[in-house]
Design an enzyme around this catalytic site. Structure first.
Site, PDB file in Angstrom:
ATOM      1  N   SER A  18       0.760  -0.985   0.150  1.00  0.00           N
ATOM      2  CA  SER A  18       0.107  -0.038   0.206  1.00  0.00           C
ATOM      3  C   SER A  18       0.769   1.290  -0.002  1.00  0.00           C
ATOM      4  CB  SER A  18      -0.870  -0.119   1.308  1.00  0.00           C
ATOM      5  OG  SER A  18      -1.813   0.870   1.412  1.00  0.00           O
ATOM      6  N   PRO A  47      -1.886   1.917  20.156  1.00  0.00           N
ATOM      7  CA  PRO A  47      -0.685   1.285  19.493  1.00  0.00           C
ATOM      8  C   PRO A  47      -0.775   0.944  18.005  1.00  0.00           C
ATOM      9  CG  PRO A  47      -1.810  -0.473  20.747  1.00  0.00           C
ATOM     10  CD  PRO A  47      -2.358   0.790  20.881  1.00  0.00           C
ATOM     11  N   GLU A  91     -12.839   5.802   6.628  1.00  0.00           N
ATOM     12  CA  GLU A  91     -11.607   6.319   7.739  1.00  0.00           C
ATOM     13  C   GLU A  91     -11.329   7.573   7.399  1.00  0.00           C
ATOM     14  OE1 GLU A  91      -9.090   2.662   9.406  1.00  0.00           O
ATOM     15  OE2 GLU A  91      -8.732   3.119   7.547  1.00  0.00           O
TER      16      GLU A  91
END
Ligand code: 16G
Ligand code: MG
Length: 565
Positions: free
Chosen positions: A87, A520, A393
């Site tokens: 990606s 994280p 997103e």
């Protein structure tokens, strides 16, 4: 990046070599595996987007994912996809992920099998394969079919050959699509497992399906001719450029695209692409922007898109995934109103969604909004709960999902209703076709957005003006072990280490319209910090203070975070 060196936790399994040996040529597996040897002590994890690390460490993983894809295909009696890409990561990296039958991300229990198989020592491979087959009740006599795609990285071709080696040694059949965008591979898998109902499983089929829907839609737009629409596209020097070039002439009657960073000169993802633009909040290199021109960026495998423009004063404006979700869901809501059907629509976001977008969706548009953990699989899963689920997103990965009931209903209404309603139903029918319902897709999303802007007669500035983003800042903190941070409430609250959430709460209280969280990373060995507040200065300073709290309470390593703004 989910990469460690050390000893792998051995995944146990009974010795069933004899049973499985009659269906799998385990001897051949061992022999071939030796030529795809695992670097000593390397441990990798199937993370949010599959395996991802330096390309030179991935040969054994590719071979083994070929093996695993065969087992998954036998178990589901369906075609499984394997995509070789990293990606938006640097060109030297690579990665691999498996695509499940309906074009979705691999099921979680199989992610564990993937991790187990990838980390097995040479002498344990047979046993791990048998163990997975037993646990998942794989019928080894079943045929297997795997489709493979890859991005434009220099390492991708050889790595995809290793996948093929794994597939064939376990007796699987395969089709190698060669160069594809990630969402195109998801589309192919979906088509193949729905007997062509979703579309034809070729790039030609993909181009035709999307372009036809796009042209049907834009034909309805009142402004055409003199308002000929054009768009500048930064392709991150990746696969998106090749595929958009191939596709361009199918839809050029409705939109002309001008490609930048098309891979002829620059390096993949270097100073360009959606991830760069979103995280640096500035235009990519190599793009000529005139004021108020609509521009967009894809990422390296073309599953993300963000828009942006320069205003007359030369200020840069980012139109991110949140604004895309807003544009799309308001358009869909209006269409549903016209059609007069009470279908439920929901928007799914993550904690990274700008607070203004959530407020706008809930308070102005009256659309229910849900928050999930970061990572496409979580959003996709939640979006499936609605008649129409829009998920994005903030980084620009997203799509809209339509339930089968909706699809059938709309098809029926498009034939039956009175004129105005029929027109809206037909429009929705085309919108459904234009979305890639298997995965977020930069090309498909771009065409959806362009169609909506044309139909509504909106400029990029007008779209951007729907609401004003709250100033925000993202930072990274290095810690010894990021697993000491655990979160709840869709990553909005830290549970451990003790005291961290209290510290964040106290810091947040000091600013207006503020919010902050830490998590994280699932793709990098860092802790991510996000903060927003009423001004950029305050967002920066809140993000910095939270970084310090993480550094102190979660075992920061290296230099203390510095205020860098
Ligand atoms: C992966 C995810 C993306 C997510 C990002 C977060 C997929 C296909 N991709 O790229 O959705 O936003 O990871 O990265 O799921 P982070 O965990 O490093 O913040
Ligand atoms: Mg991507």
């Amino acid at each position: 990046w989910g990469m460690r060196w050390g000893q792998s936790d051995f995944c146990p399994g009974a010795d069933n070599t004899h049973w499985a040996g009659s269906y799998m040529d385990l001897g051949a597996v061992t022999k071939h595996s030796a030529s795809h040897a695992k670097p000593n002590g390397l441990i990798l994890q199937y993370g949010t987007a599959g395996f991802r690390t330096k390309a030179e460490h991935l040969d054994h993983v590719m071979f083994r994912m070929g093996l695993l894809a065969v087992l998954r295909s036998k178990q589901t009696k369906s075609t499984i996809g394997v995509m070789v890409t990293a990606s938006h990561n640097p060109e030297e990296d690579n990665g691999v992920k498996l695509v499940d039958p309906l074009g979705e991300m691999l099921a979680p229990s199989w992610e564990e099998h993937a991790t187990c198989l990838a980390n097995a020592e040479e002498q344990d491979i047979q046993r791990v394969l048998i163990d997975i087959s037993k646990k998942e009740a794989v019928n080894l006599q079943q045929d297997a079919f795997v489709v493979i795609g890859r991005d434009t990285r220099p390492s991708s071709e050889k790595l995809s050959q290793s996948v093929i080696d794994g597939v064939t040694v376990l007796g699987g059949q395969f089709h190698d699509y060669g160069l594809l965008t990630t969402p195109q591979l998801h589309y192919m898998v979906y088509c193949r497992n729905t007997s062509g109902r979703y579309g034809k499983a070729t790039t030609e089929g993909y181009y035709q399906k999307l372009s036809k829907a796009f042209l049907e839609l834009t034909k309805q737009a009142s402004c055409s001719g003199d308002e000929y629409r054009s768009l500048k596209v930064d392709c991150a020097n990746g696969i998106g450029a090749l595929k958009l070039r191939e596709m361009e002439h199918y839809f050029s009657q409705g939109l002309s695209v001008q490609l930048f960073n098309d891979g002829t000169k620059g390096k993949l993802n270097h100073l360009c692409g959606a991830d760069f633009v979103k995280s640096h909040q500035k235009p990519p290199q190599g793009m000529e922007m005139k004021s108020n021109e609509r521009c967009c960026s894809f990422d390296g495998d073309a599953d993300r898109i963000v828009y942006y423009y320069h205003d007359a004063d030369g200020h840069f404006h980012l139109v991110d995934g949140d604004k895309i979700a807003t544009l799309i869901s308001s358009f869909l809501k209006e269409l549903l109103l016209e059609i007069g059907e009470s279908l439920n629509i929901g928007v799914v976001q993550t904690a990274y969604a700008n607070g203004s977008s959530t407020r706008y969706l809930e308070e102005v548009m009256k659309v229910p909004v849900y928050c999930t953990k970061t990572g496409v699989k979580h959003l996709h899963h939640k979006a499936q709960e609605f008649d129409i689920g829009v998920y994005f997103e903030a980084n620009g990965h997203g799509t809209a999902l339509f339930s089968t009931t909706v699809e059938m209903k709309i098809k029926q209404l498009a034939e039956e209703l009175e004129d105005k309603k029929r027109k809206a139903a037909k429009m929705l029918e085309n919108v459904i076709d234009l979305f890639n319902q298997a995965a977020g897709d930069a090309i498909s999303d771009m065409l959806v957005i362009e169609a909506i802007l044309a139909l509504k007669g909106l400029t990029v500035q007008q779209w951007d003006a729907l609401y004003a983003d709250l100033p925000n800042r993202q930072l990274k903190v290095k810690v010894a072990d990021r697993r000491v941070i655990s979160t709840t409430d869709a990553e909005r609250q830290a549970v451990t280490p003790p005291g961290l959430q209290e510290a964040i709460n106290d810091l947040v209280k000091k600013y207006k319209l503020s919010r902050a969280f830490v998590r994280p990373s699932g793709t990098e060995d860092v802790v991510r910090v996000y903060a927003e507040a009423d001004s950029q200065e305050n967002a920066d300073s809140l993000a910095h203070e939270v970084s310090l709290a993480v550094f102190q309470l979660a075992g920061g390593i290296g230099e203390r975070p510095q205020p860098c703004f």
